[in-house]
Structures are given as C-alpha cells and as structure tokens.
Design a protein around this motif. Structure first.
Motif, PDB file in Angstrom:
ATOM      1  N   ALA A 105       0.874  -5.058  -9.033  1.00  0.00           N
ATOM      2  CA  ALA A 105       1.952  -4.076  -8.579  1.00  0.00           C
ATOM      3  C   ALA A 105       1.779  -3.977  -7.057  1.00  0.00           C
ATOM      4  O   ALA A 105       2.736  -4.081  -6.284  1.00  0.00           O
ATOM      5  CB  ALA A 105       2.050  -2.734  -9.325  1.00  0.00           C
ATOM      6  N   LYS A 106       0.483  -3.515  -6.653  1.00  0.00           N
ATOM      7  CA  LYS A 106       0.114  -3.763  -5.327  1.00  0.00           C
ATOM      8  C   LYS A 106       0.542  -5.017  -4.414  1.00  0.00           C
ATOM      9  O   LYS A 106       0.896  -5.058  -3.304  1.00  0.00           O
ATOM     10  CB  LYS A 106      -1.183  -3.237  -4.893  1.00  0.00           C
ATOM     11  CG  LYS A 106      -1.496  -1.657  -5.169  1.00  0.00           C
ATOM     12  CD  LYS A 106      -3.058  -1.282  -4.736  1.00  0.00           C
ATOM     13  CE  LYS A 106      -3.114   0.010  -4.833  1.00  0.00           C
ATOM     14  NZ  LYS A 106      -4.485   0.541  -4.202  1.00  0.00           N
ATOM     15  N   LEU A 107       0.031  -6.084  -5.064  1.00  0.00           N
ATOM     16  CA  LEU A 107       0.409  -7.563  -4.457  1.00  0.00           C
ATOM     17  C   LEU A 107       1.752  -7.697  -4.269  1.00  0.00           C
ATOM     18  O   LEU A 107       2.204  -8.383  -3.136  1.00  0.00           O
ATOM     19  CB  LEU A 107      -0.306  -8.505  -5.382  1.00  0.00           C
ATOM     20  CG  LEU A 107      -1.794  -8.937  -4.947  1.00  0.00           C
ATOM     21  CD1 LEU A 107      -2.248  -9.916  -5.915  1.00  0.00           C
ATOM     22  CD2 LEU A 107      -1.486  -9.543  -3.563  1.00  0.00           C
ATOM     23  N   ALA A 108       2.587  -7.346  -5.356  1.00  0.00           N
ATOM     24  CA  ALA A 108       4.048  -7.710  -5.392  1.00  0.00           C
ATOM     25  C   ALA A 108       4.783  -6.739  -4.164  1.00  0.00           C
ATOM     26  O   ALA A 108       5.511  -7.200  -3.553  1.00  0.00           O
ATOM     27  CB  ALA A 108       4.641  -7.334  -6.692  1.00  0.00           C
ATOM     28  N   ALA A 109       4.142  -5.589  -4.151  1.00  0.00           N
ATOM     29  CA  ALA A 109       4.866  -4.622  -3.173  1.00  0.00           C
ATOM     30  C   ALA A 109       4.521  -5.320  -1.844  1.00  0.00           C
ATOM     31  O   ALA A 109       5.133  -5.177  -0.614  1.00  0.00           O
ATOM     32  CB  ALA A 109       4.265  -3.328  -3.019  1.00  0.00           C
ATOM     33  N   ALA A 110       3.505  -6.182  -1.590  1.00  0.00           N
ATOM     34  CA  ALA A 110       2.870  -6.748  -0.004  1.00  0.00           C
ATOM     35  C   ALA A 110       3.614  -8.090  -0.078  1.00  0.00           C
ATOM     36  O   ALA A 110       3.244  -8.573   0.878  1.00  0.00           O
ATOM     37  CB  ALA A 110       1.394  -6.630  -0.418  1.00  0.00           C
ATOM     38  N   GLY A 111       4.306  -8.687  -1.077  1.00  0.00           N
ATOM     39  CA  GLY A 111       4.960  -9.707  -0.872  1.00  0.00           C
ATOM     40  C   GLY A 111       4.474 -10.931  -1.714  1.00  0.00           C
ATOM     41  O   GLY A 111       4.881 -12.074  -1.640  1.00  0.00           O
TER      42      GLY A 111
END
Length: 280
Positions: A105-111
């Motif tokens: 989720a953190k990675l996805a939020a960062a693109g």
C-alpha cells in the motif's frame, strides 16, 4: 561427519529449491543438512531427489521479538506436523502477509504498484523484505538490494512497516513442543554489545533454549571464540550453519564456514541426546 544446519530454500527467502540444496550439499560433502526456512517447513515435504548418503535434519527458523529486537531462532529435529508449531507458523505467515500488504500500500501510494502480484508469482510461503527488495530492483526503484534496504526497508526507510513476530519464549516453546532443539541463529549479527548479548543468551536459556550457532559464514574469529565461551560457560550446545540463501552469493556456500575448534567440539550440537538418539 560434515554438517550444515542452517540453509534456506525458495519457500522463504532462499533462491533455490530444496532439491538444489540437497544436491549441492551432497556435492560439497555434507552428511547432515537442515533446511531451516523462515517461519515455514514446506520445503521438507518438497524434496524429491534421492537423499541416499545424506541425512535431512528437519528444521525451521522462527523470527521472534526480544526486547524490541528481532531475533532468529533455529529449531532442529522438529516434527513439522506438531500442532503447536503449526499454529505458530500459521500465525507468523499471516503476520508476514499483512506486513507485505502494508508495504504494498505504501509503495502504491508512492507510485509503484504490483508488489503483491509479484509475490503471488513466487513459490515462497513466507514472504520477506528480501522479496520486496528484489521487486524494487526489478522495478528499477533501487539499484541494488542493499540500497533497497537502506532507503526503503530499514527502520528509517520510506516504506518501512514494523513486524509483528511472536515472543522469543513462544518461539522456543513451539520448537520444544515439536520435539526440537532451539538455537539462537547467528548471534553475532545482532546489534548487541557483549553485555546485552549475554542477557539474550541468559533469557534464551531460561525460556528453554539449548544452543547457539557457534560458527557461520563470515563470522569474525573473535566473535566465534566469544560465542564458544558464552555457550560453554552456560552449559549450552554449539550449532553450525552456512545460512545459505543464494548460489550466486560469493560469501557463502552450503557446508562452507569455519569449523568448531577443539574446545567448542566438546559442546557440539551432535552430542545432544536428541541428535544421538536419531543419528547414532
């Protein structure tokens, strides 16, 4: 006798199959091999190659919490079907999946999306930060696994998520309930001075732990002597293992690590009654 009691297959964060580990061990003259995957024992049932001439020691490596520090505990001679051990490993694997989902989720939020799909395409049962590091390199987010840990996965990293491991005493108890021997893995690799390392060893023994890994790949000679003295002073056994993960790594190989010296051999793990009962 030549033993290696700490190796990893692709069921956790190793790069090779259990069959590869067995064949490599035989090639390297190993007589007793333990496959000790992180928080799973699936690799033991996956061995399909001929094991004539080598003894497969059933093992596991459990990630535990001790004083807010992650400590790895190797269990040897465990019964993989034991109820207590299976319950604990199921809980550990769930914690690993939840951690990976939070990182995703953190990675996805960062693109950067796709971590969960990437892991689903791997044969691993116990997902680790090493898998995330491989993904970050594959996606060209980081140039190397080392960079991935430094900038993204360590405590100050961009996508760090804390782990929810079992307590040290619970990990030891599950190993013992499964008929196994609990061992502190690579004690010299933790961020502990000698005083705190002695505290860990004392707490470990008080909870039912019986051994330390006295030698492993890249161990400092002074640390090897210190671990020997720690174990002998506390009437504990000394185990050995390469902590092998990857045939591509130049610093380790199955069965390749400094041997126990003549003093340490008097406390070698293969003198333990459970080992003697099984292999002699």
């Amino acid at each position: 006798m030549k033993v290696d009691l700490h190796c990893h297959s692709f069921f956790s964060d190793g790069k090779q199959s259990p069959d590869f580990l067995v064949n490599r061990a035989i090639e390297n003259g190993v007589t007793h091999l333990a496959i000790t995957d992180h928080d799973c024992t699936d690799g033991l049932d996956a061995i399909a190659v001929d094991t004539t001439g080598i003894s497969i020691v059933p093992g596991v490596e459990i990630s535990c919490h001790w004083n807010a520090l992650e400590i790895h505990v190797v269990g040897l001679l465990v019964d993989p079907a034991a109820d207590d051990l299976r319950r604990l490993l199921t809980a550990q694997q769930l914690s690993r999946r939840q951690r990976i989902q939070a990182i995703d989720a953190k990675l996805a939020a960062a693109g950067t999306a796709g971590l969960s799909a990437y892991l689903e395409g791997l044969p691993c049962v116990a997902g680790t930060r090493s898998h995330v590091a491989d993904f970050l390199v594959a996606q060209q987010v980081c140039k190397s696994r080392q960079k991935a840990f430094k900038t993204h996965l360590n405590k100050r990293g961009k996508i760090y998520v804390s782990a929810n491991w079992c307590d040290l005493a619970d990990g030891i108890a599950a190993i013992k309930a499964a008929g196994g021997i609990a061992i502190i893995a690579h004690p010299g690799r933790y961020a502990l001075n000698k005083t705190k390392l002695a505290m860990l060893v004392d707490d470990f023994k008080a909870a039912g732990g019986e051994a330390l890994e006295g030698t492993y790949s890249s161990i400092d000679p002074l640390m090897r002597k210190h671990l020997r003295d720690l174990a002998i002073a506390r009437s504990m056994y000394l185990s050995v293992g390469s902590d092998f993960h990857d045939a591509g790594a130049q610093w380790t190989d199955i069965g390749k690590f400094p041997v126990l010296d003549s003093i340490a051999l008097t406390s070698a793990i293969w003198l333990h009654p459970k080992w003697q009962a099984r292999y002699t």
